[in-house]
Write a protein that holds these residues in place. Structure first.
Motif, PDB file in Angstrom:
ATOM      1  N   GLY A 187     -55.559 -18.173  -7.286  1.00 47.54           N
ATOM      2  CA  GLY A 187     -55.469 -19.193  -6.249  1.00 47.54           C
ATOM      3  C   GLY A 187     -54.681 -20.411  -6.684  1.00 47.54           C
ATOM      4  O   GLY A 187     -54.580 -21.392  -5.949  1.00 47.54           O
ATOM      5  N   ALA A 188     -54.113 -20.361  -7.890  1.00 51.07           N
ATOM      6  CA  ALA A 188     -53.274 -21.439  -8.413  1.00 51.07           C
ATOM      7  C   ALA A 188     -52.205 -20.812  -9.299  1.00 51.07           C
ATOM      8  O   ALA A 188     -52.397 -19.740  -9.867  1.00 51.07           O
ATOM      9  N   VAL A 189     -51.076 -21.491  -9.403  1.00 47.31           N
ATOM     10  CA  VAL A 189     -49.967 -21.007 -10.229  1.00 47.31           C
ATOM     11  C   VAL A 189     -49.858 -21.888 -11.461  1.00 47.31           C
ATOM     12  O   VAL A 189     -49.625 -23.097 -11.351  1.00 47.31           O
ATOM     13  N   ASP A 190     -50.051 -21.285 -12.641  1.00 45.85           N
ATOM     14  CA  ASP A 190     -49.909 -22.066 -13.870  1.00 45.85           C
ATOM     15  C   ASP A 190     -48.450 -21.993 -14.338  1.00 45.85           C
ATOM     16  O   ASP A 190     -47.633 -21.259 -13.783  1.00 45.85           O
ATOM     17  N   VAL A 191     -48.142 -22.749 -15.366  1.00 46.31           N
ATOM     18  CA  VAL A 191     -46.753 -22.845 -15.814  1.00 46.31           C
ATOM     19  C   VAL A 191     -46.216 -21.490 -16.296  1.00 46.31           C
ATOM     20  O   VAL A 191     -45.053 -21.176 -16.084  1.00 46.31           O
ATOM     21  N   GLY A 192     -47.069 -20.665 -16.900  1.00 38.99           N
ATOM     22  CA  GLY A 192     -46.629 -19.350 -17.351  1.00 38.99           C
ATOM     23  C   GLY A 192     -46.258 -18.444 -16.181  1.00 38.99           C
ATOM     24  O   GLY A 192     -45.247 -17.733 -16.227  1.00 38.99           O
ATOM     25  N   GLU A 193     -47.069 -18.472 -15.139  1.00 34.82           N
ATOM     26  CA  GLU A 193     -46.768 -17.677 -13.945  1.00 34.82           C
ATOM     27  C   GLU A 193     -45.493 -18.191 -13.278  1.00 34.82           C
ATOM     28  O   GLU A 193     -44.660 -17.399 -12.825  1.00 34.82           O
ATOM     29  N   PHE A 194     -45.340 -19.511 -13.238  1.00 39.31           N
ATOM     30  CA  PHE A 194     -44.150 -20.106 -12.628  1.00 39.31           C
ATOM     31  C   PHE A 194     -42.896 -19.683 -13.389  1.00 39.31           C
ATOM     32  O   PHE A 194     -41.921 -19.240 -12.789  1.00 39.31           O
ATOM     33  N   ARG A 195     -42.944 -19.801 -14.718  1.00 39.96           N
ATOM     34  CA  ARG A 195     -41.788 -19.380 -15.529  1.00 39.96           C
ATOM     35  C   ARG A 195     -41.457 -17.914 -15.288  1.00 39.96           C
ATOM     36  O   ARG A 195     -40.287 -17.549 -15.139  1.00 39.96           O
ATOM     37  N   ALA A 196     -42.482 -17.068 -15.283  1.00 35.39           N
ATOM     38  CA  ALA A 196     -42.260 -15.622 -15.137  1.00 35.39           C
ATOM     39  C   ALA A 196     -41.601 -15.297 -13.802  1.00 35.39           C
ATOM     40  O   ALA A 196     -40.657 -14.492 -13.750  1.00 35.39           O
ATOM     41  N   GLU A 197     -42.065 -15.915 -12.730  1.00 35.31           N
ATOM     42  CA  GLU A 197     -41.497 -15.593 -11.421  1.00 35.31           C
ATOM     43  C   GLU A 197     -40.103 -16.189 -11.253  1.00 35.31           C
ATOM     44  O   GLU A 197     -39.218 -15.539 -10.692  1.00 35.31           O
ATOM     45  N   VAL A 198     -39.880 -17.397 -11.751  1.00 35.58           N
ATOM     46  CA  VAL A 198     -38.533 -17.966 -11.697  1.00 35.58           C
ATOM     47  C   VAL A 198     -37.589 -17.097 -12.523  1.00 35.58           C
ATOM     48  O   VAL A 198     -36.447 -16.836 -12.118  1.00 35.58           O
ATOM     49  N   ARG A 199     -38.052 -16.608 -13.671  1.00 38.25           N
ATOM     50  CA  ARG A 199     -37.241 -15.705 -14.496  1.00 38.25           C
ATOM     51  C   ARG A 199     -36.875 -14.453 -13.686  1.00 38.25           C
ATOM     52  O   ARG A 199     -35.712 -14.037 -13.659  1.00 38.25           O
ATOM     53  N   ASN A 200     -37.858 -13.864 -12.995  1.00 38.93           N
ATOM     54  CA  ASN A 200     -37.590 -12.676 -12.173  1.00 38.93           C
ATOM     55  C   ASN A 200     -36.563 -12.976 -11.085  1.00 38.93           C
ATOM     56  O   ASN A 200     -35.667 -12.166 -10.823  1.00 38.93           O
ATOM     57  N   ILE A 201     -36.707 -14.119 -10.443  1.00 41.22           N
ATOM     58  CA  ILE A 201     -35.762 -14.504  -9.389  1.00 41.22           C
ATOM     59  C   ILE A 201     -34.363 -14.674  -9.966  1.00 41.22           C
ATOM     60  O   ILE A 201     -33.376 -14.182  -9.398  1.00 41.22           O
ATOM     61  N   MET A 202     -34.268 -15.361 -11.089  1.00 40.21           N
ATOM     62  CA  MET A 202     -32.956 -15.591 -11.701  1.00 40.21           C
ATOM     63  C   MET A 202     -32.308 -14.292 -12.163  1.00 40.21           C
ATOM     64  O   MET A 202     -31.096 -14.113 -12.007  1.00 40.21           O
ATOM     65  N   LEU A 203     -33.099 -13.376 -12.705  1.00 39.11           N
ATOM     66  CA  LEU A 203     -32.528 -12.088 -13.119  1.00 39.11           C
ATOM     67  C   LEU A 203     -32.084 -11.265 -11.908  1.00 39.11           C
ATOM     68  O   LEU A 203     -31.075 -10.557 -11.977  1.00 39.11           O
ATOM     69  N   ALA A 204     -32.801 -11.381 -10.799  1.00 40.60           N
ATOM     70  CA  ALA A 204     -32.371 -10.701  -9.570  1.00 40.60           C
ATOM     71  C   ALA A 204     -31.056 -11.296  -9.072  1.00 40.60           C
ATOM     72  O   ALA A 204     -30.165 -10.565  -8.621  1.00 40.60           O
ATOM     73  N   ILE A 205     -30.918 -12.612  -9.170  1.00 43.70           N
ATOM     74  CA  ILE A 205     -29.656 -13.259  -8.800  1.00 43.70           C
ATOM     75  C   ILE A 205     -28.534 -12.770  -9.711  1.00 43.70           C
ATOM     76  O   ILE A 205     -27.437 -12.451  -9.255  1.00 43.70           O
ATOM     77  N   ALA A 206     -28.808 -12.695 -11.015  1.00 49.97           N
ATOM     78  CA  ALA A 206     -27.804 -12.219 -11.971  1.00 49.97           C
ATOM     79  C   ALA A 206     -27.364 -10.803 -11.622  1.00 49.97           C
ATOM     80  O   ALA A 206     -26.162 -10.499 -11.631  1.00 49.97           O
TER      81      ALA A 206
END
Length: 146
Positions: free
Chosen positions: A88-107
């Motif tokens: 029910g909350a997003v911690d910094v590790g989850e945020f990093r992981a999902e932003v990483r996934n988004i950026m790799l999809a963009i790449a």
């Protein structure tokens, strides 16, 4: 606004530079964590998504947004994608992981052909930071070779 030239390898290089990527992700996370409690609530992430004006424009033209239930469903889906552990909350590790996934999809989507991209020059654009990191590496290499 700024215009940068990048391709998939530029974005992937940024993501793979753990120090630069984590610093950028942490900076964005801290800006989104309005109440400074160390996690992002559903509302904090929604406010961030709303700044993208996903529904209010279509190729730069203002349009009427869809039904509020559709908008809420999309934002809930985005939150659930970030909230990997379902807490029910997003911690910094989850945020990093999902932003990483988004950026790799963009790449992956960019591939190897360089393109010009208009990016926000507000300090939070991951694509601008990726281009800036590559430019700094090129400048260092040129300085060493001369």
């Amino acid at each position: 606004m700024a215009v940068v030239i990048l391709d998939g390898s530029t974005v992937r290089g940024f993501v793979n530079d753990e120090k630069a990527f984590n610093a950028s992700a942490d900076e964005a996370f801290d800006a989104l964590d309005v109440d400074s409690n160390g996690v992002l609530s559903r509302e904090e992430l929604r406010r961030a998504c709303e700044t993208f004006r996903l529904f209010e424009t279509h190729f730069g033209e203002d349009v009427a947004p869809p039904h509020p239930d559709q908008v809420s469903a999309l934002y809930d889906s985005i939150f659930d994608q970030f909230d990997c552990d379902g807490s029910g909350a997003v911690d910094v590790g989850e945020f990093r992981a999902e932003v990483r996934n988004i950026m790799l999809a963009i790449a992956d989507g960019l591939g190897s052909a360089p393109i010009q991209v208009a990016v926000e020059d507000d300090g939070f654009s991951f694509l601008k930071k990726a281009a800036d990191l590559e430019a700094a590496k090129i400048q260092r290499a040129l300085a060493l070779s001369s």
